[in-house]
Structures are given as C-alpha cells and as structure tokens.
Motif scaffolding. Structure first.
Motif, short mmCIF file in Angstrom:
data_model
loop_
_atom_site.label_atom_id
_atom_site.label_comp_id
_atom_site.label_asym_id
_atom_site.label_seq_id
_atom_site.Cartn_x
_atom_site.Cartn_y
_atom_site.Cartn_z
N PHE A 98 4.30 -0.85 -1.03
CA PHE A 98 5.82 -1.05 -0.05
C PHE A 98 7.70 -1.79 -1.14
N ILE B 68 -0.14 -2.81 -2.07
CA ILE B 68 -1.37 -2.57 -1.35
C ILE B 68 -2.30 -2.23 -1.73
N GLY C 272 -3.74 -6.26 7.97
CA GLY C 272 -2.74 -6.48 6.79
C GLY C 272 -3.60 -5.98 5.56
N LYS D 131 -6.31 -1.00 5.67
CA LYS D 131 -6.19 0.40 5.79
C LYS D 131 -5.73 1.27 6.86
N GLU E 4 2.31 9.65 4.28
CA GLU E 4 3.14 8.10 3.20
C GLU E 4 2.64 8.70 2.18
#
Ligand code: ADP
Ligand code: MG
Length: 255
Positions: free
Chosen positions: A15, A20, A41, A44, A55
């Motif tokens: 992001f 991530i 955060g 998951k 996404e």
C-alpha cells in the motif's frame, strides 16, 4: 497429494510505500479449515480481501481451484484475467465481514437473494426458496421480512453467513465475524459455523480472535505477524506448545 484449492506463490502486496506481503507463499487444501490468528495490522484482512479480489497484488501468483486468480496463461505468457474470468473466480468464494455489510434498505430475504439473482441469474422463486432454506439453517426463518436495523448484531451476522452461502461458494472466508458483537451474542454465530463444519464439507479460511473456537474448529492454525506466517501447525501444538517466542507472547495476552 491433491492440488491445493488455494495457493499463494511469492505474492507481493504494497500500500504505497508500505509492504504488506513480500514473497508470501501459502496453501490451503480442499476441505481444510484453517484459522489465522495474529496481532492487528499484520495483514490478515488484506489476505482475505486479496482472495476475494477486493484488492490487487503487486507480484506473484494466486491460484484458486487450480486456476489463476489474476493472470491467465495464454500462448505461454501470463496476461491479466478478463472481467468474465474474475467473476467466475469470485463465485467460488464467499466472505463474511466483521461489520456485516448488509444492505440496510433491503429486507433480510432480499439481502440474501440479491447476488444469486443478479450475478448468477437465478429466478426470483429459486433464489427465495434457497434463501428460506438458508434462513432456516441459521435459525432466522421468522426474520425473512425484517430489515437489518431491526436485528441484533448476532442475527445480522447470521444473515451475513446466509448471504455468503447463497452463492454456493466452495470456499468460505470469515474475517473476525464475531469481533463487533457483544460477548453474549458470539456463540449463536459461532454455532452456525460449527454446524456447517460438521455437516458439510467446506474449505474455510478464517481470521479470528476467539482462540477457543480456533482450537476447536481448525485443522491447522497459522500465527501471522507482519505479513508472514511465523508458525503453523495443528491446534494442539500451536496453543499448547508454541515454539516461537512471538507466538507465545501473543497467546499469553489471550489465554
Ligand atoms: P489485520 O487484518 O491483520 O489487522 P490489515 O490486513 O487490515 O491487518 O492491514 C495490514 C496493514 O495494511 C495495516 O498497516 C493497514 O493499515 C494497512 N492497510 C490495509 N488496507 C489498506 C488500504 N486500503 N490502504 C492503505 N493501507 C492499508
Ligand atoms: Mg483485520
């Protein structure tokens, strides 16, 4: 060994400047129930949202039921999948969200029949019959004509489960489905999932903070931190004898 129903291979996800997933690989076998636990955060929800194609990814490959989610092989080259392909892939997956995401202006029944009619082209009659059977399954046969705002959180989430099942997915994704509920409503929702796991064969990938539930329902538990699986194994091993310090520290905060 049969082909896994879900496979992430060297997946990257960013992001902006934040990475991530960096080279993330992960598999789920057909009819396997896998729980993902880990601090908030850690990626998951992003993992489930990527599977739902809510996404995109920045690298690597994801296969669902042997087919590529985002790219298809054509003339020995990977090309982006068509919208038609994405729709087809999405139909294999049903997702239940933490905050229900029901349509407030539609009755419970309409919430459940909407996608099967619009996406799958089911007739109203077939969609309604299926919705009634699903409402029976989640113990809400008498709420078909109610609106979401007239339901308790536990009831709303049971509608959320019925709505996901209405598309007859092969894989069910559950993202902290009890986190927004008052404690006394948690079990009525988990009972629905318990019964599904017992009575039907389903592949389930669930993110949960209910450790006793993860222990009871899962074939495999993955402890996830900062976009990586730190440790995974059968529930007894993860909960009774975690090997990694980070897993121990996380579990100590819960147990
Ligand atoms: P978890 O579900 O484990 O709590 P998430 O997958 O929701 O974690 O988030 C992982 C990280 O990605 C977090 O740092 C979060 O702030 C960030 N993130 C999630 N979605 C977005 C987004 N749409 N845009 C920017 N950052 C995001
Ligand atoms: Mg989350």
């Amino acid at each position: 060994m049969s082909q896994p129903i879900i496979e992430f291979k060297n997946v990257q996800k960013r992001f902006g400047d934040t990475t991530i997933f960096d080279d993330f690989s992960f598999k789920v076998e057909e009819n396997e129930i896998v729980s993902i636990i880990g601090p908030s955060g850690s990626g998951k929800s992003t993992l489930l949202r990527i599977l739902m194609t809510l996404e995109g990814i920045d690298g690597g490959y994801i296969n669902v039921a042997g087919e590529s989610l985002w790219h298809m092989l054509w003339n020995d080259r990977y090309v982006p999948a068509s919208n038609k392909h994405l729709h087809k892939m999405r139909e294999q997956l049903g997702m239940v969200f933490q905050h229900f995401n029901l349509f407030p202006h539609m009755t419970v029944k309409r919430n459940i029949t909407e996608a099967p009619m619009r996406v799958k082209g089911l007739s109203r009659q077939d969609a309604e019959e299926s919705a009634e059977a699903l409402l029976e399954l989640v113990g809400l046969a008498d709420k078909a004509e109610s609106y979401p705002n007239d339901l308790s959180g536990g009831q709303k989430q049971r509608v959320g489960i019925a709505r996901a099942l209405a598309m007859r997915p092969a894989i069910l994704l559950l993202d902290e489905i009890t986190s927004a509920l008052d404690p006394e409503l948690v079990d009525e929702v988990l009972d629905v999932i318990r019964n599904l796991a017992k009575e039907q064969s389903f592949t389930m990938l669930l993110v949960t903070h209910e450790m006793y539930f993860a222990r009871e329902i899962s074939d495999r538990v993955c402890f996830f931190d900062k976009g990586k699986i730190v440790e995974e194994g059968v529930p007894e091993d993860i909960f009774s004898a975690p090997r990694e310090e980070r897993t121990q520290a996380f579990l100590n905060a819960y147990l």
